[in-house]
Write an enzyme that holds these catalytic residues in place. Structure first.
Site, PDB file in Angstrom:
ATOM      1  N   ARG A   1      13.667  -1.430   6.346  1.00 12.96           N
ATOM      2  CA  ARG A   1      12.526  -2.372   6.788  1.00 12.96           C
ATOM      3  C   ARG A   1      13.004  -2.816   8.074  1.00 12.96           C
ATOM      4  NH1 ARG A   1       9.313  -6.992   3.994  1.00 12.96           N
ATOM      5  NH2 ARG A   1       7.997  -5.296   3.401  1.00 12.96           N
TER       6      ARG A   1
ATOM      7  N   HIS B   1       2.992  -0.180   7.887  1.00 15.25           N
ATOM      8  CA  HIS B   1       3.514  -0.543   6.425  1.00 15.25           C
ATOM      9  C   HIS B   1       2.786   0.516   5.515  1.00 15.25           C
ATOM     10  CE1 HIS B   1       5.221  -2.719   3.326  1.00 15.25           C
ATOM     11  NE2 HIS B   1       4.698  -3.739   3.395  1.00 15.25           N
TER      12      HIS B   1
ATOM     13  N   GLN C   1       2.713  -0.364   1.502  1.00 18.22           N
ATOM     14  CA  GLN C   1       1.816  -1.057   0.883  1.00 18.22           C
ATOM     15  C   GLN C   1       0.466  -0.465   0.980  1.00 18.22           C
ATOM     16  OE1 GLN C   1       2.220  -4.683   0.387  1.00 18.22           O
ATOM     17  NE2 GLN C   1       0.350  -4.189  -0.547  1.00 18.22           N
TER      18      GLN C   1
ATOM     19  N   ASP D   1      -4.162 -10.594   5.756  1.00 18.35           N
ATOM     20  CA  ASP D   1      -2.792 -10.797   5.849  1.00 18.35           C
ATOM     21  C   ASP D   1      -2.343 -12.004   6.779  1.00 18.35           C
ATOM     22  OD1 ASP D   1      -0.094 -10.191   5.525  1.00 18.35           O
ATOM     23  OD2 ASP D   1      -0.143  -8.655   7.303  1.00 18.35           O
TER      24      ASP D   1
ATOM     25  N   CYS E   1      -1.704  -8.185   0.951  1.00 17.57           N
ATOM     26  CA  CYS E   1      -0.177  -7.655   0.639  1.00 17.57           C
ATOM     27  C   CYS E   1       0.569  -8.546   0.194  1.00 17.57           C
ATOM     28  CB  CYS E   1       0.217  -6.862   1.918  1.00 17.57           C
ATOM     29  SG  CYS E   1       0.622  -7.995   3.263  1.00 17.57           S
TER      30      CYS E   1
ATOM     31  N   ARG F   1       2.658  -1.883  -5.960  1.00 19.17           N
ATOM     32  CA  ARG F   1       3.997  -1.433  -5.264  1.00 19.17           C
ATOM     33  C   ARG F   1       4.822  -0.731  -5.998  1.00 19.17           C
ATOM     34  NH1 ARG F   1       5.079  -3.961  -0.460  1.00 19.17           N
ATOM     35  NH2 ARG F   1       6.161  -2.132  -0.217  1.00 19.17           N
TER      36      ARG F   1
HETATM   37  N1   CP Z   1       3.814  -6.954   1.010  1.00 19.23           N
HETATM   38  C1   CP Z   1       5.245  -6.941   1.015  1.00 19.23           C
HETATM   39  O1   CP Z   1       5.691  -5.971   1.773  1.00 19.23           O
HETATM   40  O2   CP Z   1       6.015  -7.875   0.572  1.00 19.23           O
HETATM   41  P1   CP Z   1       7.476  -8.332   1.027  1.00 19.23           P
HETATM   42  O3   CP Z   1       7.674  -8.840   2.362  1.00 19.23           O
HETATM   43  O4   CP Z   1       7.735  -9.356   0.027  1.00 19.23           O
HETATM   44  O5   CP Z   1       8.198  -7.024   0.708  1.00 19.23           O
HETATM   45  N1  NVA Z   2       2.314  -8.304   8.688  1.00 19.34           N
HETATM   46  C1  NVA Z   2       3.349  -9.019   7.694  1.00 19.34           C
HETATM   47  C2  NVA Z   2       3.380  -8.110   6.357  1.00 19.34           C
HETATM   48  C3  NVA Z   2       4.234  -8.582   5.419  1.00 19.34           C
HETATM   49  C4  NVA Z   2       4.376  -7.916   4.099  1.00 19.34           C
HETATM   50  C5  NVA Z   2       4.344  -9.115   8.356  1.00 19.34           C
HETATM   51  O1  NVA Z   2       4.800  -8.023   9.026  1.00 19.34           O
HETATM   52  O2  NVA Z   2       5.194  -9.919   8.360  1.00 19.34           O
END
Ligand code: CP
Ligand code: NVA
Length: 310
Positions: free
Chosen positions: A109, A136, A139, A227, A266, A294
């Protein structure tokens, strides 16, 4: 076992994503009654180790991948980039070369998508996108699984996105091109998604339209999805929040979607911003199933990376 990267949904393609969803449904049913830390009966990734690198916060991605590899019979190493030499300037390429000598797959990540592609270019084991500023995909495998599980066919379904044109939307748009569903993009002017990602999905046959008013975007939608308005790494901006407010998902907006429309998010949610309590806690919200999925979706992603699905 073969080995392949999962950097975006297109790496797998529509047929493999359909196979991932089917496998996730089967595996989820097959392990009913098992303790969560107990492996699936076939333990298909026994002896395999997944390394995870986090340059940003995570709850779902971290825990679902950790449990996913355990349930597949393998094990994990979870690292925050700040405590690795990566955080002191060791290159992504050298990190990829070294980790490839120890582990069987790497999930990362990070912020810049180019870091992900650099890692993949120099790794000799599968690399998985656990979220970048651009996309992502993991997700969205879970989201597709959730929609199918709730009895909706993906082809021809209409998804309404409300809010920011962000990484999660990019992967939904990419999925629309692969799985042949429509997306109504309800975003304020100035916060559009990447036009190249939209153009690729349209070229693949998806019906994608930008709609500047929230009510128009959700009209007749099967799925309503939103989101956070401020993604990780973005500065808090009152101006942005003000622009987003007309796109808040509240009960009045949900009433304009189809009567059996599902609400997806998400998570983490910012209650009172992109969604109200009444919607996220309401009867059409499937966000907790989505979060659970997930885990099941990530098992399918891992199995695909090792050539055991699709
Ligand atoms: N939806 C998602 O990716 O959650 P986290 O940021 O908690 O991993
Ligand atoms: N769009 C959000 C998704 C988190 C899972 C971010 O990037 O923070």
């Amino acid at each position: 076992m073969s080995s392949r990267h999962f950097l975006d949904l297109a790496d797998a393609g529509g047929d493999a994503i359909a196979a991932m969803i089917a496998d996730a449904i089967d595996r989820k049913a097959a392990r009913a009654g098992r303790a969560r830390g107990q492996a699936d009966a076939d333990a298909p990734l026994a002896g395999r180790t997944l390394a995870m690198i986090f340059e940003k916060s995570s709850t779902r991605t971290r825990v679902s991948f950790d449990m996913a590899i355990r349930q597949l019979g393998g094990t994990s190493i979870v690292m925050d980039a700040g405590s690795m030499q990566l955080g002191r300037g060791e290159t992504i390429a050298d990190t990829a070369r070294v980790l490839s000598r120890y582990v069987d797959a790497i999930m990362i990540r990070t912020d810049d998508h180019a870091k992900l592609t650099e890692l993949a270019a120099h790794a000799t084991v599968p690399v998985i996108n656990g979220l970048t500023d651009l996309s992502h995909p993991c997700q969205i495998v879970a989201d597709l699984l959730t929609v199918v599980e709730h009895g909706k066919a993906l082809p021809g379904s209409v998804w309404a996105w409300l809010g920011d044109g962000n990484n999660v939307l990019h992967s939904i748009v990419e999925a629309a091109g692969l799985m042949k569903f429509a997306v109504r993009i309800g975003v304020p002017d100035g916060y559009d998604p990447d036009p190249a990602i939209v153009a690729a999905a349209v070229a693949a046959g998806a019906d994608i339209r930008t709609v500047r008013d929230a009510a128009g975007a959700v009209a007749g939608a099967d799925i309503v999805v939103t989101d956070t308005w401020i993604s990780m790494g973005q500065a808090h901006a009152d101006e942005k929040l003000a622009a987003m407010m007309p796109f808040q998902v509240d009960e009045a907006l949900m009433a304009r979607a189809k009567p059996d429309a599902l609400f997806l998010h998400c998570l983490p949610a910012h209650r009172g911003e992109e969604v109200t309590d009444e919607v996220i806690d309401g009867p059409r919200s499937v966000v907790w199933d989505e979060a659970e999925n997930r885990l099941h979706a990530q098992k399918s992603v891992l199995l695909w990376c090792f050539g055991l699905i699709g």
